[in-house]
Scaffold this active site. Structure first.
Site, PDB file in Angstrom:
ATOM      1  N   GLN A 117      -7.442  -2.199   4.200  1.00 22.22           N
ATOM      2  CA  GLN A 117      -6.448  -1.397   3.474  1.00 22.22           C
ATOM      3  C   GLN A 117      -7.107  -0.640   2.316  1.00 22.22           C
ATOM      4  O   GLN A 117      -6.598   0.380   1.862  1.00 22.22           O
ATOM      5  CB  GLN A 117      -5.327  -2.302   2.958  1.00 22.22           C
ATOM      6  CG  GLN A 117      -4.230  -1.570   2.220  1.00 22.22           C
ATOM      7  CD  GLN A 117      -2.985  -2.424   2.071  1.00 22.22           C
ATOM      8  OE1 GLN A 117      -2.264  -2.668   3.029  1.00 22.22           O
ATOM      9  NE2 GLN A 117      -2.751  -2.910   0.868  1.00 22.22           N
ATOM     10  N   SER A 153       0.827  -1.210   0.000  1.00 19.45           N
ATOM     11  CA  SER A 153       0.000   0.000   0.000  1.00 19.45           C
ATOM     12  C   SER A 153       0.863   1.262   0.000  1.00 19.45           C
ATOM     13  O   SER A 153       0.338   2.366   0.013  1.00 19.45           O
ATOM     14  CB  SER A 153      -0.930   0.006   1.225  1.00 19.45           C
ATOM     15  OG  SER A 153      -0.188  -0.201   2.415  1.00 19.45           O
ATOM     16  N   HIS A 164     -40.711  21.880 -11.053  1.00 15.53           N
ATOM     17  CA  HIS A 164     -40.783  20.983 -12.227  1.00 15.53           C
ATOM     18  C   HIS A 164     -40.063  21.586 -13.435  1.00 15.53           C
ATOM     19  O   HIS A 164     -40.418  21.292 -14.575  1.00 15.53           O
ATOM     20  CB  HIS A 164     -42.233  20.661 -12.620  1.00 15.53           C
ATOM     21  CG  HIS A 164     -43.104  20.285 -11.465  1.00 15.53           C
ATOM     22  ND1 HIS A 164     -43.273  18.989 -11.041  1.00 15.53           N
ATOM     23  CD2 HIS A 164     -43.835  21.050 -10.619  1.00 15.53           C
ATOM     24  CE1 HIS A 164     -44.093  18.973  -9.991  1.00 15.53           C
ATOM     25  NE2 HIS A 164     -44.437  20.205  -9.713  1.00 15.53           N
ATOM     26  N   TYR A 200      -9.428  -6.788  12.740  1.00 11.69           N
ATOM     27  CA  TYR A 200      -8.802  -6.273  11.518  1.00 11.69           C
ATOM     28  C   TYR A 200      -8.780  -7.340  10.435  1.00 11.69           C
ATOM     29  O   TYR A 200      -8.528  -8.518  10.689  1.00 11.69           O
ATOM     30  CB  TYR A 200      -7.361  -5.811  11.800  1.00 11.69           C
ATOM     31  CG  TYR A 200      -6.677  -5.312  10.540  1.00 11.69           C
ATOM     32  CD1 TYR A 200      -6.790  -3.989  10.140  1.00 11.69           C
ATOM     33  CD2 TYR A 200      -5.954  -6.187   9.720  1.00 11.69           C
ATOM     34  CE1 TYR A 200      -6.198  -3.537   8.967  1.00 11.69           C
ATOM     35  CE2 TYR A 200      -5.355  -5.738   8.542  1.00 11.69           C
ATOM     36  CZ  TYR A 200      -5.486  -4.406   8.175  1.00 11.69           C
ATOM     37  OH  TYR A 200      -4.912  -3.966   7.021  1.00 11.69           O
ATOM     38  N   GLU A 220     -19.647  21.327 -15.094  1.00  5.99           N
ATOM     39  CA  GLU A 220     -19.835  19.966 -15.631  1.00  5.99           C
ATOM     40  C   GLU A 220     -18.919  18.966 -14.927  1.00  5.99           C
ATOM     41  O   GLU A 220     -19.317  17.848 -14.608  1.00  5.99           O
ATOM     42  CB  GLU A 220     -19.570  19.949 -17.140  1.00  5.99           C
ATOM     43  CG  GLU A 220     -20.681  20.598 -17.940  1.00  5.99           C
ATOM     44  CD  GLU A 220     -20.358  20.675 -19.425  1.00  5.99           C
ATOM     45  OE1 GLU A 220     -21.258  20.416 -20.223  1.00  5.99           O
ATOM     46  OE2 GLU A 220     -19.215  20.997 -19.786  1.00  5.99           O
ATOM     47  N   LYS A 264     -18.485  28.226 -29.620  1.00 10.89           N
ATOM     48  CA  LYS A 264     -18.807  27.623 -28.320  1.00 10.89           C
ATOM     49  C   LYS A 264     -18.031  28.229 -27.155  1.00 10.89           C
ATOM     50  O   LYS A 264     -16.887  28.624 -27.272  1.00 10.89           O
ATOM     51  CB  LYS A 264     -18.497  26.117 -28.348  1.00 10.89           C
ATOM     52  CG  LYS A 264     -19.385  25.302 -29.232  1.00 10.89           C
ATOM     53  CD  LYS A 264     -20.816  25.174 -28.717  1.00 10.89           C
ATOM     54  CE  LYS A 264     -20.905  24.336 -27.459  1.00 10.89           C
ATOM     55  NZ  LYS A 264     -20.552  22.933 -27.701  1.00 10.89           N
ATOM     56  N   LYS A 287      -8.254   3.352   2.150  1.00 14.08           N
ATOM     57  CA  LYS A 287      -7.422   4.539   1.978  1.00 14.08           C
ATOM     58  C   LYS A 287      -7.637   5.275   0.666  1.00 14.08           C
ATOM     59  O   LYS A 287      -7.855   6.491   0.652  1.00 14.08           O
ATOM     60  CB  LYS A 287      -5.950   4.184   2.147  1.00 14.08           C
ATOM     61  CG  LYS A 287      -5.580   4.212   3.586  1.00 14.08           C
ATOM     62  CD  LYS A 287      -4.362   3.427   3.919  1.00 14.08           C
ATOM     63  CE  LYS A 287      -4.601   2.702   5.215  1.00 14.08           C
ATOM     64  NZ  LYS A 287      -5.552   1.594   5.148  1.00 14.08           N
ATOM     65  N   SER A 311     -14.516  25.045 -28.010  1.00 22.97           N
ATOM     66  CA  SER A 311     -14.641  23.764 -28.697  1.00 22.97           C
ATOM     67  C   SER A 311     -13.519  23.643 -29.722  1.00 22.97           C
ATOM     68  O   SER A 311     -13.024  24.650 -30.232  1.00 22.97           O
ATOM     69  CB  SER A 311     -16.004  23.704 -29.389  1.00 22.97           C
ATOM     70  OG  SER A 311     -15.947  22.859 -30.518  1.00 22.97           O
TER      71      SER A 311
HETATM   72  N1  ARG Z   1      -1.264  -1.354   5.190  1.00 26.64           N
HETATM   73  C1  ARG Z   1      -2.177  -1.882   6.156  1.00 26.64           C
HETATM   74  C2  ARG Z   1      -3.530  -1.199   6.035  1.00 26.64           C
HETATM   75  O1  ARG Z   1      -3.572  -0.181   5.442  1.00 26.64           O
HETATM   76  C3  ARG Z   1      -1.657  -1.670   7.525  1.00 26.64           C
HETATM   77  C4  ARG Z   1      -2.198  -2.621   8.534  1.00 26.64           C
HETATM   78  C5  ARG Z   1      -1.702  -3.972   8.270  1.00 26.64           C
HETATM   79  N2  ARG Z   1      -2.082  -4.874   9.288  1.00 26.64           N
HETATM   80  C6  ARG Z   1      -1.967  -6.226   9.151  1.00 26.64           C
HETATM   81  N3  ARG Z   1      -2.354  -6.951  10.135  1.00 26.64           N
HETATM   82  N4  ARG Z   1      -1.534  -6.743   8.037  1.00 26.64           N
HETATM   83  O2  ARG Z   1      -4.556  -1.657   6.513  1.00 26.64           O
END
Ligand code: ARG
Length: 474
Positions: free
Chosen positions: A333, A34, A167, A328, A301, A294, A336, A288
């Site tokens: 991941q 990541s 409307h 977890y 937009e 144009k 993000k 355009s």
């Molecule tokens: N790169 C991981 C994430 O964004 C970090 C956490 C990883 N944890 C694990 N138990 N592999 O979630």
């Protein structure tokens, strides 16, 4: 200082290499990594790790000098990063490993003590919350700037009239300021919603460990306080696996985009030849490649178009979460890129719309005022006129329906009828009917609280101004 190139190569360097026989398949290493996107968290990761190290020193889990060395080493990484000297590659897997590895290069074995009493799971949860808290503050500043531009434009256009629609059919004329202030109210709710979400973003999962807490005598409140969190998660399983706050944020971000997209749609219509209510300035329009005449409204937009991305991230996060067993899972991941793109899209769109409304378009008051003089949007006022002279409203409504039909058949507007014609339609019509249906009077008369009457709009502007004067955080 050691250079980045001296970092020994990758896959044998995984922290778990002693447990494993082989190394990751290179394609899987890429798939798993990541670092390509979570590098955006680096400053928050460093700050979070510094607080953790300080807590370890404070509780005596590490010596004061160990904690100090770690904090200083992390600060050095921050400087290296800011100067472009720290650019970890895929061998680091993620930003957390990259930082820990670099720290150990810089300060030696003490660096290996940083991860005492925590896991990447509570670490990444801490980072993403610090990031989002910061971004919420920035988005609120953007929202306030946009609101200021709306208020300034509204102040200049209290008595500019614009057709109001339901409307998308002409309904009743409005003060242009009233129309603009509707978006002020929407963005005010957006602002308040973000403040509300921020409270739930601002809780510390640090010290929840991998899932169950830790055997070390840590002080979670201490690190939370150092990081400015308002509290700590009360359950370690929840702390490491909760992403409700991110979903809530994306919900709030989606509503911001709904509002910007609706306004964008209006600008696009207003800029068309058919409406002709605004002219786009060259700073915010494009031409355009083939049609020389144009002038295209690309900014609204694009805002309208980007709205779908943010909705998509909301959906993506919801689906990502729905099947996850505690605690977890690596699925998390995936939060993000959604969060980063959602944040960047909202900020970019708010900025573009602020520029568009501040300096990128011009309303055309002559066209606007003329538009409302050429339609039947004063018909309700004829019915109100009769009703105020004792005719029951429904009856008055029916009479005016006939008047409109007659006018349409004769190609006339209401203002074109002679007094004799009015009086044939109903004896209660008198010469003051002409004043009552003049567009300016029609708008001015809607003086009920929150209505478009000029006095009401002035009061709404006062309320808006005082909200803008209130502290940035509501
Ligand atoms: N790169 C991981 C994430 O964004 C970090 C956490 C990883 N944890 C694990 N138990 N592999 O979630």
């Amino acid at each position: 200082m050691e250079s980045q190139a001296s970092v020994p190569s990758p896959l044998s360097q995984q922290p778990w290499s002693q447990r494993f026989e082989g190394s990751l398949h290179p394609a899987i290493a890429l798939f798993n990594a990541s670092i390509g996107f979570d590098i955006a968290l680096i400053e928050y990761d460093l700050t979070g790790s510094q607080a953790h190290a300080q807590m370890l020193g404070h509780t005596g889990i590490l010596t004061a000098s160990e904690a100090e060395a770690i904090v200083a080493g992390l600060e050095q990484i921050r400087q290296e990063y800011r100067q472009g000297q720290f650019q970890p590659g895929v061998e680091a897997e993620d930003v957390h490993f990259a930082v820990e590895r670099r720290l150990t290069e810089l300060i030696g074995d003490t660096g290996k003590k940083l991860h005492t009493g925590r896991s990447r799971n509570d670490q990444v949860g801490t980072d993403i919350r610090l990031y989002l808290r910061d971004q919420i503050d920035q988005i609120q500043v953007h929202l306030r700037q946009f609101q200021r531009v709306l208020v300034t434009l509204a102040e200049a256009n209290i008595e500019t009239l614009i057709p109001g629609y339901t409307h998308l059919q002409r309904a009743q004329p409005l003060s242009l300021a009233h129309h603009l202030l509707a978006y002020f109210e929407m963005t005010q709710r957006d602002y308040e919603r973000l403040s509300d979400v921020r409270r739930r973003v601002n809780l510390s999962p640090l010290g929840c460990g991998a899932l169950a807490g830790t055997t070390f005598p840590i002080d979670r409140h201490y690190s939370a306080e150092l990081l400015g969190f308002e509290g700590v998660y009360g359950n370690s399983l929840d702390g490491v696996s909760d992403r409700d706050f991110a979903i809530e944020f994306m919900g709030a971000a989606s509503l911001i985009m709904v509002h910007l997209s609706r306004l964008s749609e209006e600008v696009i219509l207003w800029a068309s030849e058919e409406f002709g209510f605004v002219t786009l300035k060259d700073t915010c329009a494009t031409g355009s490649s083939i049609m020389p005449q144009k002038k295209n409204p690309d900014v609204p937009e694009l805002v309208r178009g980007k709205t779908g991305r943010v909705f998509g991230h909301l959906q993506g996060l919801l689906v990502m979460m729905k099947g996850l067993p505690l605690a977890y899972n690596k699925d998390l991941q995936e939060d993000k890129e959604a969060i980063f793109d959602g944040v960047n899209t909202v900020k970019g769109c708010l900025e573009a719309m602020t520029i568009l409304f501040e300096a990128g378009l011009e309303f055309r008051p002559v066209r606007l005022n003329a538009a409302v003089a050429e339609d039947f949007s004063n018909a309700t006022d004829v019915a109100d006129y009769l009703a105020s002279k004792g005719v029951p409203f429904r009856e008055a409504y029916n009479i005016v329906g006939q008047v409109v039909k007659t006018c349409l058949a004769q190609g006339k507007l209401l203002k074109d009828l002679t007094l004799e014609e009015w009086q044939v339609l109903h004896p209660n019509f008198e010469a003051d009917i002409y004043g009552a249906i003049a567009p300016r009077q029609v708008v001015s008369a809607r003086n009920s609280y929150g209505g478009t009457g000029f006095d009401q709009v002035r009061q709404a502007l006062d309320r808006a101004r005082s909200l803008l004067l209130s502290p940035e955080k509501s």
